[in-house]
Design a protein around this motif. Structure first.
Motif, PDB file in Angstrom:
ATOM      1  N   ALA A 121     -26.227  19.101 -95.595  1.00 28.51           N
ATOM      2  CA  ALA A 121     -24.777  18.838 -95.670  1.00 28.51           C
ATOM      3  C   ALA A 121     -24.342  18.689 -97.131  1.00 28.51           C
ATOM      4  O   ALA A 121     -23.310  19.239 -97.546  1.00 28.51           O
ATOM      5  CB  ALA A 121     -24.437  17.578 -94.879  1.00 28.51           C
ATOM      6  N   TYR A 122     -25.126  17.957 -97.908  1.00 28.04           N
ATOM      7  CA  TYR A 122     -24.825  17.759 -99.334  1.00 28.04           C
ATOM      8  C   TYR A 122     -24.646  19.115-100.017  1.00 28.04           C
ATOM      9  O   TYR A 122     -23.672  19.351-100.735  1.00 28.04           O
ATOM     10  CB  TYR A 122     -25.984  16.980 -99.962  1.00 28.04           C
ATOM     11  N   LEU A 123     -25.597  20.012 -99.774  1.00 24.53           N
ATOM     12  CA  LEU A 123     -25.556  21.324-100.436  1.00 24.53           C
ATOM     13  C   LEU A 123     -24.416  22.196 -99.908  1.00 24.53           C
ATOM     14  O   LEU A 123     -23.805  22.949-100.666  1.00 24.53           O
ATOM     15  CB  LEU A 123     -26.903  22.036-100.259  1.00 24.53           C
ATOM     16  N   LEU A 124     -24.129  22.094 -98.613  1.00 25.16           N
ATOM     17  CA  LEU A 124     -23.023  22.884 -98.045  1.00 25.16           C
ATOM     18  C   LEU A 124     -21.692  22.468 -98.670  1.00 25.16           C
ATOM     19  O   LEU A 124     -20.846  23.309 -98.989  1.00 25.16           O
ATOM     20  CB  LEU A 124     -22.974  22.709 -96.521  1.00 25.16           C
ATOM     21  N   ILE A 125     -21.528  21.165 -98.844  1.00 23.98           N
ATOM     22  CA  ILE A 125     -20.280  20.675 -99.450  1.00 23.98           C
ATOM     23  C   ILE A 125     -20.229  21.102-100.919  1.00 23.98           C
ATOM     24  O   ILE A 125     -19.218  21.636-101.394  1.00 23.98           O
ATOM     25  CB  ILE A 125     -20.170  19.130 -99.310  1.00 23.98           C
ATOM     26  N   GLN A 126     -21.367  20.913-101.602  1.00 24.82           N
ATOM     27  CA  GLN A 126     -21.413  21.233-103.026  1.00 24.82           C
ATOM     28  C   GLN A 126     -21.114  22.716-103.296  1.00 24.82           C
ATOM     29  O   GLN A 126     -20.450  23.065-104.261  1.00 24.82           O
ATOM     30  CB  GLN A 126     -22.795  20.879-103.553  1.00 24.82           C
ATOM     31  N   SER A 127     -21.593  23.574-102.398  1.00 22.90           N
ATOM     32  CA  SER A 127     -21.424  25.010-102.631  1.00 22.90           C
ATOM     33  C   SER A 127     -20.132  25.555-102.007  1.00 22.90           C
ATOM     34  O   SER A 127     -19.909  26.764-102.013  1.00 22.90           O
ATOM     35  CB  SER A 127     -22.624  25.773-102.064  1.00 22.90           C
ATOM     36  N   GLY A 128     -19.307  24.661-101.472  1.00 19.79           N
ATOM     37  CA  GLY A 128     -18.033  25.099-100.903  1.00 19.79           C
ATOM     38  C   GLY A 128     -18.182  25.865 -99.593  1.00 19.79           C
ATOM     39  O   GLY A 128     -17.299  26.613 -99.190  1.00 19.79           O
ATOM     40  N   HIS A 129     -19.293  25.645 -98.895  1.00 15.60           N
ATOM     41  CA  HIS A 129     -19.481  26.302 -97.600  1.00 15.60           C
ATOM     42  C   HIS A 129     -19.010  25.445 -96.428  1.00 15.60           C
ATOM     43  O   HIS A 129     -19.285  25.755 -95.277  1.00 15.60           O
ATOM     44  CB  HIS A 129     -20.948  26.693 -97.403  1.00 15.60           C
ATOM     45  N   ASP A 130     -18.302  24.354 -96.743  1.00 12.82           N
ATOM     46  CA  ASP A 130     -17.740  23.551 -95.658  1.00 12.82           C
ATOM     47  C   ASP A 130     -16.425  24.201 -95.206  1.00 12.82           C
ATOM     48  O   ASP A 130     -15.942  25.136 -95.832  1.00 12.82           O
ATOM     49  CB  ASP A 130     -17.544  22.095 -96.102  1.00 12.82           C
ATOM     50  N   ALA A 131     -15.887  23.676 -94.100  1.00 11.05           N
ATOM     51  CA  ALA A 131     -14.665  24.271 -93.528  1.00 11.05           C
ATOM     52  C   ALA A 131     -13.587  23.198 -93.456  1.00 11.05           C
ATOM     53  O   ALA A 131     -13.353  22.601 -92.396  1.00 11.05           O
ATOM     54  CB  ALA A 131     -14.971  24.839 -92.141  1.00 11.05           C
ATOM     55  N   PRO A 132     -12.892  22.926 -94.586  1.00  9.87           N
ATOM     56  CA  PRO A 132     -11.959  21.792 -94.625  1.00  9.87           C
ATOM     57  C   PRO A 132     -10.839  21.882 -93.584  1.00  9.87           C
ATOM     58  O   PRO A 132     -10.427  20.851 -93.044  1.00  9.87           O
ATOM     59  CB  PRO A 132     -11.382  21.839 -96.041  1.00  9.87           C
ATOM     60  N   ASP A 133     -10.380  23.092 -93.271  1.00 10.18           N
ATOM     61  CA  ASP A 133      -9.302  23.190 -92.275  1.00 10.18           C
ATOM     62  C   ASP A 133      -9.775  22.755 -90.899  1.00 10.18           C
ATOM     63  O   ASP A 133      -9.107  21.997 -90.194  1.00 10.18           O
ATOM     64  CB  ASP A 133      -8.776  24.635 -92.191  1.00 10.18           C
ATOM     65  N   PHE A 134     -10.972  23.221 -90.522  1.00 12.51           N
ATOM     66  CA  PHE A 134     -11.537  22.820 -89.234  1.00 12.51           C
ATOM     67  C   PHE A 134     -11.729  21.302 -89.211  1.00 12.51           C
ATOM     68  O   PHE A 134     -11.346  20.627 -88.255  1.00 12.51           O
ATOM     69  CB  PHE A 134     -12.892  23.529 -89.007  1.00 12.51           C
ATOM     70  N   VAL A 135     -12.293  20.779 -90.289  1.00 11.78           N
ATOM     71  CA  VAL A 135     -12.554  19.339 -90.363  1.00 11.78           C
ATOM     72  C   VAL A 135     -11.244  18.566 -90.206  1.00 11.78           C
ATOM     73  O   VAL A 135     -11.159  17.601 -89.439  1.00 11.78           O
ATOM     74  CB  VAL A 135     -13.261  18.986 -91.699  1.00 11.78           C
ATOM     75  N   ALA A 136     -10.194  19.004 -90.896  1.00  8.57           N
ATOM     76  CA  ALA A 136      -8.913  18.280 -90.860  1.00  8.57           C
ATOM     77  C   ALA A 136      -8.250  18.355 -89.487  1.00  8.57           C
ATOM     78  O   ALA A 136      -7.687  17.384 -89.001  1.00  8.57           O
ATOM     79  CB  ALA A 136      -7.972  18.854 -91.921  1.00  8.57           C
ATOM     80  N   GLN A 137      -8.357  19.508 -88.848  1.00  9.09           N
ATOM     81  CA  GLN A 137      -7.615  19.678 -87.592  1.00  9.09           C
ATOM     82  C   GLN A 137      -8.361  19.222 -86.346  1.00  9.09           C
ATOM     83  O   GLN A 137      -7.744  18.866 -85.356  1.00  9.09           O
ATOM     84  CB  GLN A 137      -7.248  21.158 -87.416  1.00  9.09           C
ATOM     85  N   HIS A 138      -9.699  19.277 -86.388  1.00 11.50           N
ATOM     86  CA  HIS A 138     -10.434  19.102 -85.128  1.00 11.50           C
ATOM     87  C   HIS A 138     -11.462  17.980 -85.123  1.00 11.50           C
ATOM     88  O   HIS A 138     -12.231  17.869 -84.179  1.00 11.50           O
ATOM     89  CB  HIS A 138     -11.132  20.425 -84.761  1.00 11.50           C
ATOM     90  N   THR A 139     -11.511  17.183 -86.193  1.00 10.63           N
ATOM     91  CA  THR A 139     -12.546  16.144 -86.247  1.00 10.63           C
ATOM     92  C   THR A 139     -11.970  14.823 -86.736  1.00 10.63           C
ATOM     93  O   THR A 139     -10.884  14.781 -87.313  1.00 10.63           O
ATOM     94  CB  THR A 139     -13.689  16.534 -87.219  1.00 10.63           C
ATOM     95  N   THR A 140     -12.745  13.746 -86.529  1.00 12.61           N
ATOM     96  CA  THR A 140     -12.457  12.465 -87.177  1.00 12.61           C
ATOM     97  C   THR A 140     -13.751  11.959 -87.804  1.00 12.61           C
ATOM     98  O   THR A 140     -14.841  12.405 -87.421  1.00 12.61           O
ATOM     99  CB  THR A 140     -11.961  11.404 -86.165  1.00 12.61           C
TER     100      THR A 140
END
Ligand SMILES: Nc1nc2c(c(=O)[nH]1)N[C@H]1C(S)=C(S)[C@@H](COP(=O)(O)OP(=O)(O)OC[C@H]3O[C@@H](n4cnc5c(=O)[nH]c(N)nc54)[C@H](O)[C@@H]3O)O[C@H]1N2
Ligand SMILES: Nc1nc2c(c(=O)[nH]1)N[C@H]1C(S)=C(S)[C@@H](COP(=O)(O)OP(=O)(O)OC[C@H]3O[C@@H](n4cnc5c(=O)[nH]c(N)nc54)[C@H](O)[C@@H]3O)O[C@H]1N2
Ligand code: SF4
Ligand SMILES: [Mo]
Length: 723
Positions: A232-251
């Motif tokens: 997870a650390y590396l995915l966030i660091q490399s910009g491979h996360d999905a901020p829109d999905f996270v914002a709309q569908h998660t808490t």
């Protein structure tokens, strides 16, 4: 038999379709099986267990009810009528003297759904105790709690078509090639012919699964959460996360992100015992793939932090939006053929039918109404988990222990303690197909059960596909269906209204009504429809046309939580419950072999499989073997804080230094002193109560010739029943 009969393999949770055909005149079996090409899950494939199932079904069966007053006495044959009288008398006595909570039933993912449902109605409904647990507690309960906590409901969201649509398969804590062979075949074929597809395997051992991987992460046992947080650390660091999905569908993202900060690659690689580059490659494969499918089983679930492991894996899917679409999602591979059906029917001590919970007043009321029982009958707190039943026996709090379709004298942890507790039981019923098993020794009353091929019922596989397995043979001796035994006890206790069932189809029809509008809605499924249309996947509400297209859950990205969002979790690893130390310097891990099924009641009676895996063994790394002066084939005594066992050494680089592996398959009837669970401990995940069968600490001592307890690969399976 003219037309082949379509049925289901009774072994693993892959749930392969089988066709039963008359045997060759010269063959040992009156009938044989082959893969069913029409089955949507297996497409005609079978593994060695399914292919050889005919050989063991008729051997060494328990044929009649048998009784003895004390464990020291021999069994004597009694009639079913006497058996039912004894059970009902005992139930009434225990309720009067100790209360209903002194009654415990321990069932199995090898029940058909109809068995499970009838047992819930008897125990949780009519008797008013939630003390029904199943061997799924040792198997799937961390997956159940992980799914519920993260996604709002149980139920694997994926399907087997995802194996052939993914860009990256992330297999963690699963020896899929040996334990879910047809799932693995489908994935492996696709992987071979599709060059861009990545296969990552996370397992401390180089299993046949790991050997097929593009990247094998041989982590130290118990370091999965470190690894997952590190990815997870590396995915966030490399910009491979999905901020829109996270914002709309998660808490819960902020807490998760705060935890993940503490997992830079150098720290993680060191804790997991893998190179930094391997960790980085794993994160890159995940991050760069359009569709990521993770597959897991016991290396994750059987842990004192099993729920946290499962949720940490689901976090990665939420972080990257890898859920609710083809080729993606967190896919728990279920172990037993009907562990899924058990979950649907409420087959753990905290569940009720239709993915309901005993702690919910609304859920209890729904079920009480459906069962025509007075309000308040179902107890509001979870019943005992199986290990709590063992502790209850130790404390004389259990007046009746009813075991069905499982062999706890081999499969529970800390076997000496388990056996001592079983020996204390004032009244144990054991409902089994074979005789004897290791658990027979601890029973007062033996009830002969029909098994697969002699009983009709439904089973649900890992991809939520329900198949009807119909009876095609007559029951041996006086064996009865498990559900019929539970229903007769219910009727004799005065619950005639609750148990009118004459067939399992009637039970199924009643059960599916309790799934209406629930996540596992299968009101559109009936025995009749399964018979004519073939296997059907849920959800399938009444009135919906069944199509043979595989279905996924959460394609609308609405989760079963109150706000419709999936929940991140934030866990640091607590490590193993029993880490190695100076006195017990090795980590023992346990698991399975391709040919054998659990405690060998069937596969031990199958020639081909016995030849494939003739005796138990312990895997030791050459470096450790050299230090201890152990050579290939030497007998090694293995000792933990609880017990000991001994095995011939298999010196191999497939296991990491400092770790040893033994298969779980050899109980006391099949070899001397080779029980994996003589060594294991019962420490369990606080949420799922699933014991950490995958790790305990041990010491190894080579056994000098002359001191060895005779190692006997010979089996002792003569039918010792007086008939
Ligand atoms: N041949 C065969 N197939 C079966 C069964 C059988 O008895 N025989 N039983 C069925 C049942 S009920 C089940 S539950 C499934 C089980 O299926 P699997 O879970 O695939 O089988 P196991 O061998 O129990 O364990 C899987 C792997 O977990 C690894 N492991 C141990 N500790 C850790 C850890 O800390 N982290 C990680 N990541 N991995 C770890 C082990 O090295 C092992 O290779 O198989 C089903 N299929
Ligand atoms: N050390 C260690 N221990 C483990 C595990 C591990 O990985 N390591 N894995 C755990 C897991 S995941 C599991 S699932 C368990 C499995 O452990 P068990 O459930 O104890 O194993 P089985 O041999 O499958 O036992 C099933 C029994 O049911 C009987 N049976 C089959 N069909 C029927 C039927 O229709 N009716 C009745 N009444 N009886 C029937 C069979 O003859 C057999 O005796 O072991 C657990 N224990
Ligand atoms: S993969 Fe599982 S279900 Fe399929 S044939 Fe083998 S044991 Fe049976
Ligand atoms: Mo299992």
């Amino acid at each position: 038999m003219s037309e082949p009969i379509k049925t289901l393999c009774p072994y693993c949770g892959v749930g392969c379709g089988l066709e039963v055909i008359p045997g060759e005149p010269a063959s040992k079996t009156p009938w044989q099986v082959r893969g069913d090409r029409d089955h949507p899950s297996s497409l005609g494939m079978v593994c060695v267990k399914g292919a050889t199932v005919a050989e063991s079904i008729g051997k060494d069966r328990l044929l009649y009810p048998m009784w003895r007053e004390t464990l020291e006495q021999p069994f004597r044959r009694i009639s079913w009528d006497e058996a039912f009288e004894k059970i009902c008398d005992r139930i009434q006595t225990v309720i009067q003297t100790q209360g209903a909570d002194a009654i415990c039933m321990y069932g199995s993912g090898q029940f058909v759904t109809e068995d499970y449902y009838t047992a819930q109605k008897l125990m949780k409904g009519c008797l008013g105790t939630n003390n029904f647990d199943a061997n799924s507690r040792l198997c799937m309960s961390s997956a159940v709690s992980g799914y519920i906590q993260s996604l709002g409901a149980d139920g694997p969201p994926c399907c087997y078509d995802d194996l052939e649509t993914t860009d990256c398969a992330f297999i963690i804590g699963s020896n899929t090639a040996e334990c879910h062979p047809i799932v693995f075949n489908r994935l492996r074929k696709y992987h071979k012919k599709t060059p861009h597809v990545r296969l990552i395997v996370v397992d401390p051992r180089t299993t046949p699964t790991a050997a097929a991987a593009d990247l094998h992460l041989a982590i130290r046992p118990g370091t999965d959460i470190d690894l997952l947080n590190g990815i997870a650390y590396l995915l966030i660091q490399s910009g491979h996360d999905a901020p829109d999905f996270v914002a709309q569908h998660t808490t819960g993202f902020a807490d998760f992100a705060a935890v993940v900060q503490h997992y830079p690659p150098s720290v993680v690689a060191e804790r997991c015992g893998i190179p930094v580059e391997a960790l980085e490659t794993a994160a890159r494969y995940w991050g760069e793939s359009a569709r990521v499918l993770s597959l897991w089983s016991m290396g994750m679930n059987q842990s004192s932090e099993g729920t946290a492991k499962v949720r940490s894996l689901i976090n990665l899917h939420l972080l990257t939006g890898q859920i609710g679409k083809a080729g993606a999602g967190p896919f728990s591979l279920t172990g037993q053929p009907n562990a899924m059906g058990g979950r649907e029917a409420g087959g753990l001590s905290h569940l009720l039918p239709g993915y309901r919970s005993v702690t919910s007043p609304q859920h209890r009321a729904d079920v009480e109404t459906a069962w025509q029982l007075p309000a308040g009958r179902i107890a509001p707190q979870p019943g005992r988990s199986v290990w709590e039943m063992i502790v209850g026996l130790e404390n004389d709090e259990v007046g009746l222990f009813w075991i069905a379709a499982t062999n706890p004298a081999v499969s529970l942890p800390d076997l000496e303690r388990t056996k001592a507790a079983l020996r204390r039981s004032p009244f144990t019923i054991y409902q089994e197909a074979y005789h004897p098993t290791e658990t027979t020794e601890y029973a007062h009353l033996l009830l002969p059960a029909t098994q697969w091929s002699e009983k009709s019922g439904t089973m649900t596989n890992s991809e939520r596909c329900v198949t009807l397995a119909s009876a095609f043979q007559v029951a041996p001796g006086e064996a009865r269906e498990d559900w019929a035994i539970f229903a007769e006890v219910g009727r004799r206790l005065g619950f005639a209204t609750q148990f009118p069932f004459q067939t399992s189809a009637e039970i199924h029809a009643e059960f599916v009504k309790l799934t209406r509008d629930r996540p596992c809605d299968m009101t559109g499924i009936s025995h009749e429809r399964l018979h004519t249309a073939g296997p059907l996947q849920w959800p399938l509400p009444l009135g919906e046309t069944a199509n043979r297209q595989a279905k996924r859950l959460y394609t609308d990205l609405k989760f079963h939580t109150p706000d419709g969002r999936a929940r991140f979790s934030a866990y640091h690893s607590r490590g193993l419950a029993e880490p190695p130390d100076q006195q017990f310097p090795f980590i023992l891990t346990t698991g399975r072999l391709y040919g054998h099924w659990h405690t060998q009641t069937r596969t031990g009676r199958t020639d081909k499989i016995r030849q494939m895996h003739p005796h138990p063994f312990i895997e030791i790394h050459p470096r450790d073997a050299e230090q201890l002066a152990i050579a290939e084939g030497d007998l090694v005594a293995v000792q933990s804080r609880r017990g000991s066992a001994q095995f011939p050494a298999k010196v191999t680089r497939a296991i990491a230094p400092g770790t040893v592996f033994v298969p779980m398959h050899w109980g006391a009837l099949w070899a001397d002193h080779a029980e994996a669970n003589a060594l294991t401990h019962p420490a369990a995940c606080p949420d799922s109560k699933q014991p950490e069968l995958k790790a305990c600490s041990v010491m190894l001592v080579p056994v000098r010739i002359g001191e060895a307890i005779a190692f006997s690969p010979a089996i002792r399976t003569e039918n010792t029943l007086p008939v």
